[in-house]
Motif scaffolding. Structure first.
Motif, PDB file in Angstrom:
ATOM      1  N   ARG A   1       0.836  -1.201   0.000  1.00  0.00           N
ATOM      2  CA  ARG A   1       0.000   0.000   0.000  1.00  0.00           C
ATOM      3  C   ARG A   1       0.873   1.254   0.000  1.00  0.00           C
ATOM      4  NH1 ARG A   1      -4.962   2.207   1.825  1.00  0.00           N
ATOM      5  NH2 ARG A   1      -4.648   4.137   2.998  1.00  0.00           N
ATOM      6  N   GLU A   2       1.866   1.286   0.871  1.00  0.00           N
ATOM      7  CA  GLU A   2       2.760   2.447   0.943  1.00  0.00           C
ATOM      8  C   GLU A   2       3.495   2.656  -0.378  1.00  0.00           C
ATOM      9  OE1 GLU A   2       3.792   2.273   5.724  1.00  0.00           O
ATOM     10  OE2 GLU A   2       4.965   1.072   4.328  1.00  0.00           O
ATOM     11  N   LYS A   3       3.971   1.582  -0.967  1.00  0.00           N
ATOM     12  CA  LYS A   3       4.676   1.694  -2.262  1.00  0.00           C
ATOM     13  C   LYS A   3       3.757   2.251  -3.332  1.00  0.00           C
ATOM     14  CE  LYS A   3       6.357  -2.575  -1.673  1.00  0.00           C
ATOM     15  NZ  LYS A   3       7.028  -3.864  -1.928  1.00  0.00           N
ATOM     16  N   ARG A   4       2.512   1.791  -3.362  1.00  0.00           N
ATOM     17  CA  ARG A   4       1.565   2.262  -4.377  1.00  0.00           C
ATOM     18  C   ARG A   4       1.301   3.762  -4.208  1.00  0.00           C
ATOM     19  NH1 ARG A   4       1.632   0.548  -8.406  1.00  0.00           N
ATOM     20  NH2 ARG A   4       1.052  -1.566  -7.900  1.00  0.00           N
ATOM     21  N   LEU A   5       1.131   4.224  -2.961  1.00  0.00           N
ATOM     22  CA  LEU A   5       0.867   5.642  -2.715  1.00  0.00           C
ATOM     23  C   LEU A   5       2.095   6.497  -3.005  1.00  0.00           C
ATOM     24  CD1 LEU A   5      -1.350   5.378   0.490  1.00  0.00           C
ATOM     25  CD2 LEU A   5      -2.095   5.897  -1.845  1.00  0.00           C
ATOM     26  N   VAL A   6       3.282   5.981  -2.693  1.00  0.00           N
ATOM     27  CA  VAL A   6       4.515   6.713  -3.017  1.00  0.00           C
ATOM     28  C   VAL A   6       4.654   6.848  -4.523  1.00  0.00           C
ATOM     29  CG1 VAL A   6       7.044   6.580  -2.983  1.00  0.00           C
ATOM     30  CG2 VAL A   6       5.753   6.175  -0.889  1.00  0.00           C
ATOM     31  N   LYS A   7       4.383   5.786  -5.249  1.00  0.00           N
ATOM     32  CA  LYS A   7       4.492   5.861  -6.714  1.00  0.00           C
ATOM     33  C   LYS A   7       3.496   6.866  -7.294  1.00  0.00           C
ATOM     34  CE  LYS A   7       6.509   1.367  -7.650  1.00  0.00           C
ATOM     35  NZ  LYS A   7       6.394   0.152  -8.466  1.00  0.00           N
TER      36      LYS A   7
ATOM     37  N   ALA B   1       6.222  14.451 -10.798  1.00  0.00           N
ATOM     38  CA  ALA B   1       6.802  14.511 -12.137  1.00  0.00           C
ATOM     39  C   ALA B   1       5.881  15.223 -13.128  1.00  0.00           C
ATOM     40  CB  ALA B   1       7.113  13.103 -12.644  1.00  0.00           C
ATOM     41  N   GLY B   2       4.626  15.437 -12.728  1.00  0.00           N
ATOM     42  CA  GLY B   2       3.671  16.080 -13.621  1.00  0.00           C
ATOM     43  C   GLY B   2       3.254  15.203 -14.785  1.00  0.00           C
ATOM     44  N   SER B   3       3.251  13.886 -14.570  1.00  0.00           N
ATOM     45  CA  SER B   3       2.942  12.942 -15.641  1.00  0.00           C
ATOM     46  C   SER B   3       1.498  12.451 -15.531  1.00  0.00           C
ATOM     47  CB  SER B   3       3.896  11.752 -15.585  1.00  0.00           C
ATOM     48  OG  SER B   3       3.516  10.780 -16.539  1.00  0.00           O
ATOM     49  N   GLU B   4       0.635  12.995 -16.365  1.00  0.00           N
ATOM     50  CA  GLU B   4      -0.768  12.598 -16.348  1.00  0.00           C
ATOM     51  C   GLU B   4      -0.922  11.097 -16.591  1.00  0.00           C
ATOM     52  OE1 GLU B   4      -5.037  13.757 -18.481  1.00  0.00           O
ATOM     53  OE2 GLU B   4      -3.199  14.746 -19.132  1.00  0.00           O
ATOM     54  N   GLY B   5      -0.196  10.564 -17.550  1.00  0.00           N
ATOM     55  CA  GLY B   5      -0.297   9.135 -17.847  1.00  0.00           C
ATOM     56  C   GLY B   5       0.114   8.274 -16.670  1.00  0.00           C
ATOM     57  N   ALA B   6       1.182   8.658 -15.982  1.00  0.00           N
ATOM     58  CA  ALA B   6       1.627   7.887 -14.821  1.00  0.00           C
ATOM     59  C   ALA B   6       0.638   8.015 -13.667  1.00  0.00           C
ATOM     60  CB  ALA B   6       3.019   8.330 -14.391  1.00  0.00           C
ATOM     61  N   VAL B   7       0.064   9.207 -13.467  1.00  0.00           N
ATOM     62  CA  VAL B   7      -0.957   9.367 -12.431  1.00  0.00           C
ATOM     63  C   VAL B   7      -2.156   8.476 -12.754  1.00  0.00           C
ATOM     64  CG1 VAL B   7      -2.598  10.964 -11.344  1.00  0.00           C
ATOM     65  CG2 VAL B   7      -0.220  11.665 -11.711  1.00  0.00           C
ATOM     66  N   HIS B   8      -2.575   8.444 -14.000  1.00  0.00           N
ATOM     67  CA  HIS B   8      -3.671   7.555 -14.399  1.00  0.00           C
ATOM     68  C   HIS B   8      -3.313   6.104 -14.093  1.00  0.00           C
ATOM     69  CE1 HIS B   8      -5.552  10.454 -17.605  1.00  0.00           C
ATOM     70  NE2 HIS B   8      -5.897  10.786 -16.364  1.00  0.00           N
ATOM     71  N   SER B   9      -2.118   5.699 -14.494  1.00  0.00           N
ATOM     72  CA  SER B   9      -1.695   4.318 -14.296  1.00  0.00           C
ATOM     73  C   SER B   9      -1.653   3.943 -12.822  1.00  0.00           C
ATOM     74  CB  SER B   9      -0.318   4.111 -14.937  1.00  0.00           C
ATOM     75  OG  SER B   9       0.153   2.813 -14.680  1.00  0.00           O
ATOM     76  N   HIS B  10      -1.043   4.783 -12.004  1.00  0.00           N
ATOM     77  CA  HIS B  10      -0.919   4.453 -10.583  1.00  0.00           C
ATOM     78  C   HIS B  10      -2.250   4.569  -9.854  1.00  0.00           C
ATOM     79  CE1 HIS B  10       3.262   3.510 -10.697  1.00  0.00           C
ATOM     80  NE2 HIS B  10       3.505   4.625 -11.356  1.00  0.00           N
ATOM     81  N   THR B  11      -3.128   5.436 -10.311  1.00  0.00           N
ATOM     82  CA  THR B  11      -4.482   5.495  -9.749  1.00  0.00           C
ATOM     83  C   THR B  11      -5.233   4.211 -10.067  1.00  0.00           C
ATOM     84  OG1 THR B  11      -4.576   7.903  -9.901  1.00  0.00           O
ATOM     85  CG2 THR B  11      -6.689   6.738  -9.805  1.00  0.00           C
ATOM     86  N   ARG B  12      -5.137   3.786 -11.314  1.00  0.00           N
ATOM     87  CA  ARG B  12      -5.806   2.548 -11.735  1.00  0.00           C
ATOM     88  C   ARG B  12      -5.306   1.368 -10.902  1.00  0.00           C
ATOM     89  NH1 ARG B  12      -4.256   3.005 -16.627  1.00  0.00           N
ATOM     90  NH2 ARG B  12      -5.928   4.375 -17.259  1.00  0.00           N
ATOM     91  N   ARG B  13      -4.004   1.274 -10.727  1.00  0.00           N
ATOM     92  CA  ARG B  13      -3.422   0.169  -9.949  1.00  0.00           C
ATOM     93  C   ARG B  13      -3.828   0.250  -8.484  1.00  0.00           C
ATOM     94  NH1 ARG B  13       2.744   0.123 -12.281  1.00  0.00           N
ATOM     95  NH2 ARG B  13       2.207  -0.185 -14.467  1.00  0.00           N
ATOM     96  N   ALA B  14      -3.819   1.467  -7.931  1.00  0.00           N
ATOM     97  CA  ALA B  14      -4.201   1.634  -6.525  1.00  0.00           C
ATOM     98  C   ALA B  14      -5.642   1.198  -6.309  1.00  0.00           C
ATOM     99  CB  ALA B  14      -4.005   3.092  -6.100  1.00  0.00           C
ATOM    100  N   MET B  15      -6.525   1.601  -7.194  1.00  0.00           N
ATOM    101  CA  MET B  15      -7.930   1.217  -7.063  1.00  0.00           C
ATOM    102  C   MET B  15      -8.086  -0.296  -7.204  1.00  0.00           C
ATOM    103  SD  MET B  15      -9.761   4.425  -8.962  1.00  0.00           S
ATOM    104  CE  MET B  15     -11.402   3.786  -8.689  1.00  0.00           C
TER     105      MET B  15
END
Length: 103
Positions: free
Chosen positions: A39-45, A52-66
């Protein structure tokens, strides 16, 4: 395109599997090098993607977190924590990027 990943990352994985495999191995090694929980790793990522201001990475990590069952309130808190170090505009952008995936 790779069945496990959308977009350009999936295309890269299909076109250059040896590079993708090396990249994935590096990701596993970095994830396993310390005591953080999954959980901590997912939130840190997610936080790093916001920084980094990366919309694609925020989307990806949000999807994975959910997918990992992390509640929406925690994802929003990560975006709000960005206000201090990154500024209100970056935090607002991150919140909207997270909400793109929540819908």
């Amino acid at each position: 395109m790779s069945k496990s990943m959308p977009g350009a990352a999936g295309d890269l994985a299909d076109d250059y599997p040896e590079i993708w495999n090396a990249y994935a191995a590096l990701g596993k090694a970095t994830a396993d090098c310390g005591p953080l929980t999954d959980r901590e790793k997912r939130l840190v990522k997610l936080a790093l993607a916001i920084g980094a201001g990366s919309e694609g990475a925020v989307h990806s990590h949000t999807r994975r977190a959910m997918s990992d069952g992390i509640e929406k309130a925690a994802l929003h808190q990560v975006a709000m924590l960005a206000i201090g170090p990154l500024g209100l505009p970056r935090a607002v952008a991150a919140k909207t990027w997270i909400e793109d995936i929540e819908e």
